[in-house]
Design an enzyme around this catalytic site. Structure first.
Site: not given
Ligand SMILES: *Cc1c(COP(=O)(O)O)cnc(C)c1O
Length: 389
Positions: A178, A206, A237
């Site tokens: 990310s 992502h 996301k």
């Molecule tokens: C954003 C993210 C999460 C968390 O996801 P949420 O649904 O916002 O809790 C978990 N793993 C990775 C790799 C992320 O980038």
């Protein structure tokens, strides 16, 4: 709590103390932030689904049918037909045998890793894996090892020296990283896992909705269907709502219904969220237009920034870091961009290594060419003013 004052003073003197920006409306390309209209280059709302009329309508309709709360954890009476339907929709979209939805991606990693590993096992984790994986690993009784970021020789070194000492070995990686936007070397990870009899776990937060056919993710991008044991994704996301899921075998789903602690001890997802997410997957299943637009915008934006001489690091995805290095300069750069109507967050240690501070631009399918052009112009003049390019 006054013992925390000193820590907060330290943040302030390092120039990394912050207050939370307040968005006074939906997550769009232009948002009203603390009372001012600014171009939003910060969200994970890759496809513009967070305020999409079709998702909004689906959520409203579900509120009329189900109300606003599930009423209990899924294992008691919180398991509504709409949750079951969502699990099926995700399994089909991901081309996996089964899927199981959690309340968030974070909850998913917190629950799944500990449920599928035991004290005689070893977890091998990429050095740049997400915080929720790190915390998930901490909750497991298994032994741990960390390999250098995306370094297959280092991963093999660990497998070679340690494989024999453990029962199961689980290799965990982000699909897309990310903070840098690079993609895990999944084909080699899968090959090494086969060679050394290890299991594979990809957190594609992502990658879901971004990579692969119509956003089917990193596994689809590399044509590795059926070869990754655990696929985690987020619904918060690109999918635009909230939640997380794990996709894989029916057996794994069955086990997690008994041992996935966030599922057993935290209330089920809001039914309206499930309805909106089902609509999102319906849209992705019928057209690639959403992901096409995202990639078109990302290519345009990154191409122009590279021409201006910015260091975008190793990104292979719409995540667009502009690496500055110095932390104080980075925070000042982000602040000046905001003053000129462009919202991009500065990211500093400990989220990224010390000396690798950056602003991170998140391009989405929502941005019109005019938004991107204005943002690029502001980034260029501000960077020149600050002698960054
Ligand atoms: C954003 C993210 C999460 C968390 O996801 P949420 O649904 O916002 O809790 C978990 N793993 C990775 C790799 C992320 O980038």
């Amino acid at each position: 709590m006054s013992f925390l004052d000193k820590h907060i003073e330290d943040l302030k003197s390092a120039g990394v103390y912050r207050t939370l920006p307040v968005n006074e409306g939906p997550c769009e390309a232009v948002i009203k932030l603390d009372g001012r209209e600014v171009i939003n280059l910060t969200s994970n709302n890759y496809l513009g689904f967070a305020n999409h009329p079709r998702l909004v309508a689906a959520a409203k309709k579900a509120i009329d049918t189900y109300g606003v709360g599930a009423g209990a954890v899924r294992t008691i009476v919180g398991n509504m037909d709409i949750h079951e339907r969502l699990d099926d929709v995700i399994a089909r979209f991901k081309r996996e045998e089964a899927a199981l939805v959690f309340q968030s991606g974070f909850a998913c990693n917190a629950g799944v890793i500990q449920a599928i590993t035991d004290k005689d096992d070893l977890i091998i984790s990429d050095a740049l894996n997400h915080a929720s994986i790190i915390d998930g690993v901490r909750l497991s009784k298994a032994a741990r090892a960390v390999y250098q970021h995306n370094d297959m020789a280092d991963l093999e070194r660990i497998l070679k020296t340690k494989r024999d000492q453990y029962n199961h070995v689980l290799i965990i990686t982000d699909g897309v990283f990310s903070m840098d936007g690079d993609i895990a070397n999944l084909p080699d990870i899968v090959r090494l896992a086969k060679q050394y009899d290890a299991l594979t776990y990809v957190d594609d937060a992502h990658g879901s909705g971004v990579l692969g056919e119509s956003g089917r993710g990193t596994v689809d991008h590399f044509h590795l269907h059926g070869q990754v044991d655990v696929i985690v994704g987020t619904l918060s996301k690109a999918i635009g709502v909230v939640g997380g899921y794990v996709a894989g075998s029916k057996t794994m789903r069955d086990w997690l219904l008994h041992r996935g602690r966030p599922l057993l001890f935290s209330t089920a997802m809001m039914p309206a969220a499930a309805a909106a997410i089902i609509e999102a997957f319906e849209m992705l299943s019928t057209t690639t237009a959403h992901t096409d637009k995202l990639w078109e915008n990302a290519r345009y934006f990154q191409g122009r920034l590279k021409t201006l001489g910015f260091d975008l690091g190793v990104t292979q995805t719409p995540i667009t870091p502009i690496i500055i290095g110095d932390e104080t300069k980075t925070m000042a750069f982000s602040k000046r961009l905001l003053e000129h109507g462009v919202f991009v967050s500065g990211i500093v240690f400990p989220t990224v290594p010390a000396g690798k501070a950056r602003i991170r631009c998140m391009v989405s399918a929502l941005h019109a060419r005019a938004h991107l052009d204005k943002a690029i112009a502001v980034i260029e003049t501000t960077a020149k003013d600050m002698n960054l390019i």
